[in-house]
Design a protein around this motif. Structure first.
Motif, PDB file in Angstrom:
ATOM      1  N   TYR A   1       3.763   0.899  -5.792  1.00 21.29           N
ATOM      2  CA  TYR A   1       3.057   1.884  -5.382  1.00 21.29           C
ATOM      3  C   TYR A   1       3.406   3.307  -6.016  1.00 21.29           C
ATOM      4  N   SER A   2       2.571   4.041  -6.094  1.00 21.83           N
ATOM      5  CA  SER A   2       2.849   5.552  -6.670  1.00 21.83           C
ATOM      6  C   SER A   2       1.849   6.228  -6.096  1.00 21.83           C
ATOM      7  N   GLY A   3       2.426   7.402  -5.009  1.00 18.70           N
ATOM      8  CA  GLY A   3       1.619   8.154  -4.473  1.00 18.70           C
ATOM      9  C   GLY A   3       2.123   8.961  -3.308  1.00 18.70           C
ATOM     10  N   ASP A   4       1.293   9.565  -2.622  1.00 14.54           N
ATOM     11  CA  ASP A   4       1.640  10.113  -1.269  1.00 14.54           C
ATOM     12  C   ASP A   4       2.224   9.237   0.047  1.00 14.54           C
ATOM     13  N   LEU A   5       3.197   9.730   0.607  1.00 10.29           N
ATOM     14  CA  LEU A   5       3.498   8.786   1.826  1.00 10.29           C
ATOM     15  C   LEU A   5       3.761   9.903   2.945  1.00 10.29           C
ATOM     16  N   LYS A   6       3.386   9.168   4.035  1.00  6.59           N
ATOM     17  CA  LYS A   6       3.954   9.822   5.327  1.00  6.59           C
ATOM     18  C   LYS A   6       4.329   9.061   6.391  1.00  6.59           C
ATOM     19  N   ASN A   7       5.669   9.602   6.618  1.00 10.88           N
ATOM     20  CA  ASN A   7       6.381   8.675   7.695  1.00 10.88           C
ATOM     21  C   ASN A   7       6.746   7.408   6.949  1.00 10.88           C
ATOM     22  N   GLY A   8       6.908   7.441   5.730  1.00  8.67           N
ATOM     23  CA  GLY A   8       7.198   6.279   4.781  1.00  8.67           C
ATOM     24  C   GLY A   8       6.167   5.049   4.810  1.00  8.67           C
ATOM     25  N   ILE A   9       4.868   5.694   4.944  1.00 12.66           N
ATOM     26  CA  ILE A   9       3.729   4.743   4.818  1.00 12.66           C
ATOM     27  C   ILE A   9       2.862   5.167   3.886  1.00 12.66           C
ATOM     28  N   ARG A  10       1.889   4.582   3.263  1.00  6.38           N
ATOM     29  CA  ARG A  10       1.050   5.024   2.285  1.00  6.38           C
ATOM     30  C   ARG A  10      -0.039   5.865   2.841  1.00  6.38           C
ATOM     31  N   SER A  11      -0.138   7.170   2.675  1.00  9.28           N
ATOM     32  CA  SER A  11      -1.279   7.849   3.341  1.00  9.28           C
ATOM     33  C   SER A  11      -1.493   9.182   2.367  1.00  9.28           C
ATOM     34  N   GLY A  12      -2.625   9.284   2.046  1.00  8.52           N
ATOM     35  CA  GLY A  12      -3.005  10.563   1.007  1.00  8.52           C
ATOM     36  C   GLY A  12      -3.553   9.733  -0.316  1.00  8.52           C
ATOM     37  N   ARG A  13      -3.322  10.358  -1.277  1.00  3.67           N
ATOM     38  CA  ARG A  13      -4.036   9.755  -2.807  1.00  3.67           C
ATOM     39  C   ARG A  13      -2.630   8.977  -3.327  1.00  3.67           C
ATOM     40  N   GLY A  21      -2.227  -8.193 -11.419  1.00  2.00           N
ATOM     41  CA  GLY A  21      -2.812  -7.026 -12.334  1.00  2.00           C
ATOM     42  C   GLY A  21      -3.996  -6.593 -11.646  1.00  2.00           C
ATOM     43  N   GLN A  22      -4.338  -6.679 -10.352  1.00  2.00           N
ATOM     44  CA  GLN A  22      -5.288  -5.979  -9.685  1.00  2.00           C
ATOM     45  C   GLN A  22      -4.592  -4.673  -9.306  1.00  2.00           C
ATOM     46  N   LYS A  23      -5.779  -3.591  -9.217  1.00  2.00           N
ATOM     47  CA  LYS A  23      -5.120  -2.427  -9.431  1.00  2.00           C
ATOM     48  C   LYS A  23      -6.148  -1.528  -8.265  1.00  2.00           C
ATOM     49  N   TYR A  24      -5.439  -0.559  -7.506  1.00  2.00           N
ATOM     50  CA  TYR A  24      -6.271   0.082  -6.677  1.00  2.00           C
ATOM     51  C   TYR A  24      -5.736   1.761  -6.859  1.00  2.00           C
ATOM     52  N   GLU A  25      -6.820   2.585  -7.187  1.00  2.00           N
ATOM     53  CA  GLU A  25      -6.462   4.057  -7.219  1.00  2.00           C
ATOM     54  C   GLU A  25      -7.317   4.597  -6.317  1.00  2.00           C
ATOM     55  N   GLY A  26      -6.735   5.573  -5.331  1.00  2.00           N
ATOM     56  CA  GLY A  26      -7.625   6.367  -4.422  1.00  2.00           C
ATOM     57  C   GLY A  26      -7.015   6.602  -3.133  1.00  2.00           C
ATOM     58  N   GLN A  27      -7.597   6.894  -2.130  1.00  2.00           N
ATOM     59  CA  GLN A  27      -7.088   7.216  -1.036  1.00  2.00           C
ATOM     60  C   GLN A  27      -6.673   6.258   0.181  1.00  2.00           C
ATOM     61  N   TRP A  28      -5.450   6.703   0.692  1.00  2.00           N
ATOM     62  CA  TRP A  28      -4.928   5.654   1.980  1.00  2.00           C
ATOM     63  C   TRP A  28      -4.683   6.554   2.986  1.00  2.00           C
ATOM     64  N   ARG A  29      -4.662   5.476   4.116  1.00  2.00           N
ATOM     65  CA  ARG A  29      -4.639   6.101   5.352  1.00  2.00           C
ATOM     66  C   ARG A  29      -3.715   5.086   6.238  1.00  2.00           C
ATOM     67  N   ASP A  30      -2.830   5.432   6.832  1.00  2.00           N
ATOM     68  CA  ASP A  30      -1.880   4.539   7.798  1.00  2.00           C
ATOM     69  C   ASP A  30      -1.744   3.060   6.787  1.00  2.00           C
ATOM     70  N   ASP A  31      -1.357   3.024   5.790  1.00  2.00           N
ATOM     71  CA  ASP A  31      -1.034   2.000   4.703  1.00  2.00           C
ATOM     72  C   ASP A  31      -2.091   1.111   4.484  1.00  2.00           C
ATOM     73  N   GLU A  32      -3.484   1.701   4.693  1.00  2.00           N
ATOM     74  CA  GLU A  32      -4.609   0.731   4.135  1.00  2.00           C
ATOM     75  C   GLU A  32      -5.527   2.011   3.204  1.00  2.00           C
ATOM     76  N   ARG A  33      -6.253   0.849   2.612  1.00  2.00           N
ATOM     77  CA  ARG A  33      -7.184   1.710   1.700  1.00  2.00           C
ATOM     78  C   ARG A  33      -8.310   2.433   2.490  1.00  2.00           C
ATOM     79  N   HIS A  34      -8.519   3.653   2.430  1.00  2.00           N
ATOM     80  CA  HIS A  34      -9.473   4.297   3.299  1.00  2.00           C
ATOM     81  C   HIS A  34      -9.690   5.612   2.732  1.00  2.00           C
ATOM     82  N   GLY A  35     -10.967   5.800   2.622  1.00  2.00           N
ATOM     83  CA  GLY A  35     -11.586   7.037   1.760  1.00  2.00           C
ATOM     84  C   GLY A  35     -12.187   6.704   0.458  1.00  2.00           C
ATOM     85  N   THR A  36     -11.878   7.111  -0.494  1.00  2.00           N
ATOM     86  CA  THR A  36     -12.860   6.935  -1.724  1.00  2.00           C
ATOM     87  C   THR A  36     -11.796   6.343  -2.792  1.00  2.00           C
TER      88      THR A  36
END
Length: 76
Positions: A1-13, A21-36
């Motif tokens: 994972y490369s990106g924003d963290l909030k309180n140690g979990i994925r949140s933000g971009r 080899g599967q990849k996801y790039e985008g927004q996260w909220r509370d350690d889940e893919r959420h947004g665009t």
């Protein structure tokens, strides 16, 4: 994972790549893919669109490896 963290979990971009080899790039909220975001698979499939609580949800485009495309609304 490369990106924003909030309180140690994925949140933000951010981006995440699985060992497969599967990849996801985008927004996260509370350690889940959420947004665009965009998810791509090694076999050529791709989804770009809206996510909610780690699932396709809202407007999006899913492209199969053989080139077939679905554009529309997803609900989980």
């Amino acid at each position: 994972y490369s990106g924003d963290l909030k309180n140690g979990i994925r949140s933000g971009r951010g981006s995440y790549e699985w060992r497969s080899g599967q990849k996801y790039e985008g927004q996260w909220r509370d350690d889940e893919r959420h947004g665009t975001g965009t998810e791509t698979w090694p076999d050529g499939r791709k989804y770009f669109g809206e996510w909610k609580e780690d699932s396709f949800h809202g407007e999006g485009t899913y492209t199969w490896a053989d080139g077939w495309i679905f554009r529309g609304t997803f609900d989980n």
